[in-house]
Design a protein around this motif. Structure first.
Motif, short mmCIF file in Angstrom:
data_model
loop_
_atom_site.label_atom_id
_atom_site.label_comp_id
_atom_site.label_asym_id
_atom_site.label_seq_id
_atom_site.Cartn_x
_atom_site.Cartn_y
_atom_site.Cartn_z
N TRP A 147 102.80 34.99 66.49
CA TRP A 147 104.23 35.27 66.23
C TRP A 147 104.59 36.14 66.28
CZ3 TRP A 147 108.30 31.65 64.34
CH2 TRP A 147 107.59 30.37 63.88
N ASP B 238 111.44 38.78 66.97
CA ASP B 238 112.84 38.82 68.37
C ASP B 238 113.55 39.65 68.29
OD1 ASP B 238 111.10 37.78 70.74
OD2 ASP B 238 111.89 36.03 70.35
N GLN C 154 115.89 37.55 65.77
CA GLN C 154 115.74 36.21 65.13
C GLN C 154 115.57 35.94 64.15
OE1 GLN C 154 111.74 36.82 66.62
NE2 GLN C 154 110.57 35.07 64.16
N ARG D 157 118.94 37.74 59.57
CA ARG D 157 118.09 38.73 60.99
C ARG D 157 117.64 39.79 61.06
NH1 ARG D 157 119.48 33.67 64.75
NH2 ARG D 157 121.21 32.67 63.59
N THR E 53 110.58 42.86 71.35
CA THR E 53 110.17 42.11 70.72
C THR E 53 109.47 43.00 69.93
OG1 THR E 53 110.84 40.27 72.16
CG2 THR E 53 108.77 40.66 70.61
N SER F 115 108.04 33.27 58.81
CA SER F 115 108.37 32.43 59.83
C SER F 115 109.74 31.53 59.10
CB SER F 115 108.14 32.07 60.96
OG SER F 115 106.93 31.35 60.22
#
Ligand SMILES: Nc1nc2c(ncn2[C@@H]2O[C@H](COP(=O)(O)OP(=O)(O)OP(=O)(O)O)[C@@H](O)[C@H]2O)c(=O)[nH]1
Ligand SMILES: [Mg+2]
Length: 627
Positions: A282, A285, A288, A302, A310, A339
């Motif tokens: 992973w 970004d 993200q 976020r 990134t 994630s």
């Protein structure tokens, strides 16, 4: 004796719970589902007795579906007891648990290589090598590896000793702010709501009041237990069970935080240094959506990257996290980033700003501003915060949370740094000088602009301080300038010490004329406008009159009327000579000694009232003696 918290870690079914049972005698899997499926689902708790006292032992689930429960326990660990089954070796959750412990800053680890009863000696050697090699690239390189078997009960004493030796000393300060992230909440018949957790910092006593964040409900501590025994207080590094009066179980669930001090706040923003695991597939970004774990809380957020688009595996970078639910944070707190879907651990971070303003991506040197806040030395962090605050200052009371330092360390650092403390706010050592210079400069400029005026209006001078200057610092700097006699204060105006208005000959003559006109008018004080007229409306008239007034040569007895000081003195003498001791002097009687017209007598009498020469008493006036 505080000995800290040990937590297990390792792949599912590798024998964590069995090892805890072998060490403590307690089988911590209690949920019906745990018993049915033969796996651990939620945290289990036991107590490990050593010669030096009891240690809290937290057993975590290995199954990847329950990592969030593992994380809720792991952020309180002082030592990771990594359990690896000798017959399987390092497996995915072995790696993930080690990564999580690393990211959360767990300071030490001991490996129990279990189930050795299932393998041949040669295989055991390979397994030891396998684990040692794996650990080499982690924060736990060189951790002791102890072959054990929960079934055969071998290696347990050596394991105890290894844990004993590896367990770090007590963490933090007992005098620090109290904080406890709740990991369990339940109702006990006859007691009410009980929450448990590891005390992250500070001390809590029976009958203290705690705040429960988020939400900020207050509850009284009606009882405290450590390892099942009643205690009067709990301290940093202990596992505590806390009976709370005044809240329901669901008002203090896992993820809530108990604190006592008012300085803690909940926040929906964090600034952090994020790190992406080197081995992950992973990246993070800009923008993200990720899962953030802090203490026992898990929230969606976020990730707004400040300096990069990134973060690739192995990268670190500064970010602001916009959280979808509030959390309680302190500088230096470790966070874990997972994630959103599928759920896996991708990195972690350290909180730099627990309650930040929104930062723009461009235009600011975030590195330069934020790196000092991540310094390992609390003095450096405090220094950075105070320096950044500049003349606006920072409230001393917020520094323990913002700097992640105990109040006593904050006090000491402020002292060592030569910080200016004014009005419970801290300012950098040169802040006072900066403000003082601006004030002195403003006064000098004023004198240059208005050489005839005695000084600058105090309120106007305040506005000359650098933008954003906090009131206490301004006051402090001004008082220092006055007490050091750089500036002087008189009659509402502030001047450079020793300043004397410098009059030209023409101005001096004009001033004499004004004074003469006032004196000539005697008991019929002239209006200012008439005087101005007599002075041909000269542009220096107002300043020259003000100078005469400041020098005590003339008085204003009313807004518009000016009287000579000599006349005032004569009036006062005459009034006292005639009436001292009387309490009922009428205006008509005053006229006997003050040869003024009726129109002027009233303002003169009012002036005498204001200056205490006379005191109104019913219809007349009293005249006190002149002391
Ligand atoms: N032969 C042998 N079996 C063991 C040993 N330790 C544990 N086991 C067995 O391994 C299985 C799993 O043990 P647990 O202790 O539940 O494993 P765990 O790591 O706690 O599993 P999770 O909590 O679900 O991740 C059980 O059937 C245990 O009886 C050991 O030292 N030797
Ligand atoms: Mg288990």
């Amino acid at each position: 004796m505080i000995r800290g918290i040990i937590g297990t870690g390792g792949h599912v079914d590798h024998g964590k719970t069995a090892l805890v049972e072998a060490l403590t005698g307690v089988w911590t899997d209690r949920l019906p589902e745990e018993q049915r499926r033969g796996i651990t689902i939620d945290l289990g708790f036991a107590r490990l007795d050593t010669d030096d006292g009891a240690i809290g032992l937290v057993d975590v689930p290995g199954h990847e579906d329950f990592i969030r429960n593992m994380v809720a326990g792991a952020s309180g660990f002082d030592l990771l007891l990594l359990v690896v089954a000798a017959d399987e070796g390092v497996m995915p959750q072995t790696r993930e648990h080690v990564a999580i412990a690393e990211l959360l800053g767990v300071p030490a680890a001991v490996v129990a290589l279990t189930k050795i009863d299932l393998v041949e000696p040669e295989w055991l050697e390979l397994a030891v090598d396998d684990v040692a090699t794996f650990l080499e690239d982690t924060a736990f390189a060189g951790a002791p590896i102890v072959p054990t078997s929960a079934v055969a009960r071998t290696g347990l004493d050596i394991l105890r000793t290894a844990v004993d030796l590896a367990l770090p000393g007590p963490r933090g300060h007992e005098q620090d702010l109290f904080r406890l992230p709740v990991d369990r909440a339940f109702s006990v018949h006859g007691t009410g709501t009980v929450v448990t957790g590891t005390v992250w910092s500070g001390t809590l006593r029976r009958d203290d009041h705690v705040r429960i964040l988020p939400g900020d409900r207050t509850a009284r501590v009606r009882g405290l237990q450590v390892h099942g025994g009643d205690v009067a207080e709990v301290r940093a590094g202990q596992r505590a069970a806390i009976a709370l009066a005044g809240v329901e179980r669901d008002q203090a669930p896992r993820g809530a935080t108990l604190v006592t001090d008012a300085t803690w706040a909940q926040t929906r923003w964090l600034t952090a240094l994020l790190r992406v695991l080197p081995g992950t597939e992973w990246s993070i970004d800009h923008g993200q959506r990720v899962r953030v774990h802090l203490g026992t809380t898990e929230v969606m957020a976020r990730a707004l990257l400040l300096d990069a688009r990134t973060l690739e595996p192995g990268d670190e970078g500064l970010a602001q996290l916009r959280l979808e639910a509030p959390v309680v944070a302190r500088a230096g707190d470790r966070i874990l980033v997972r994630s959103y879907s599928p759920v896996t651990t991708i990195g972690g971070g350290v909180v730099a700003e627990p309650d930040p303003r929104r930062r723009r991506r461009r235009g600011t040197d975030h590195e330069q501003e934020l790196r000092p806040l991540l310094d390992a030395d609390p003095v450096a962090r405090i220094h950075a915060l105070v320096r950044r605050a500049g003349v606006a200052g920072v409230a001393v009371v917020v520094l323990p949370v913002r700097a992640g330092a105990a109040p006593a360390d904050v006090e000491r650092a402020l002292h060592d740094l030569g910080t200016v403390i004014a009005g419970a706010m801290a300012f950098p050592p040169d802040a006072e000088e900066t403000v003082a210079e601006a004030l002195v400069e403003a006064v000098a400029a004023y004198h240059a602009r208005h050489p005839l005026r005695p000084g600058m209006d105090a309120q106007e001078l305040r506005r000359a301080a650098p933008e954003g200057t906090a009131e206490p610092l301004l006051e402090h700097a001004l008082q220092r300038l006055l007490s050091d006699r750089v500036l002087t204060k008189g009659d509402g105006v502030i001047a450079r010490a020793g300043f004397e208005p410098a009059l030209t000959d023409a101005q001096r003559q004009l001033q004499e004329r004004i004074l003469q006109a006032v004196e000539d008018a005697g008991y019929a004080p002239p209006r200012i406008d008439d005087l101005r007229h007599a002075a041909d409306g000269h542009r220096d008239f107002t300043d020259l009159l003000a100078l005469l007034q400041a020098a005590g040569r003339v008085r204003r007895i009313e807004h518009e009327l000016v009287i000579h000081q000599g006349i005032v003195d004569r009036i006062v003498d005459a009034v006292r000579a005639r009436f001292a001791g009387r309490t009922d002097v009428t205006p008509a009687e005053f006229r006997d000694v003050i040869p003024a017209s009726r129109r002027h007598l009233i303002p003169i009498l009012e002036y005498l009232d204001r200056t205490g020469v006379t005191v109104r008493a019913g219809e007349g006036r009293a005249v006190p003696g002149s002391d």
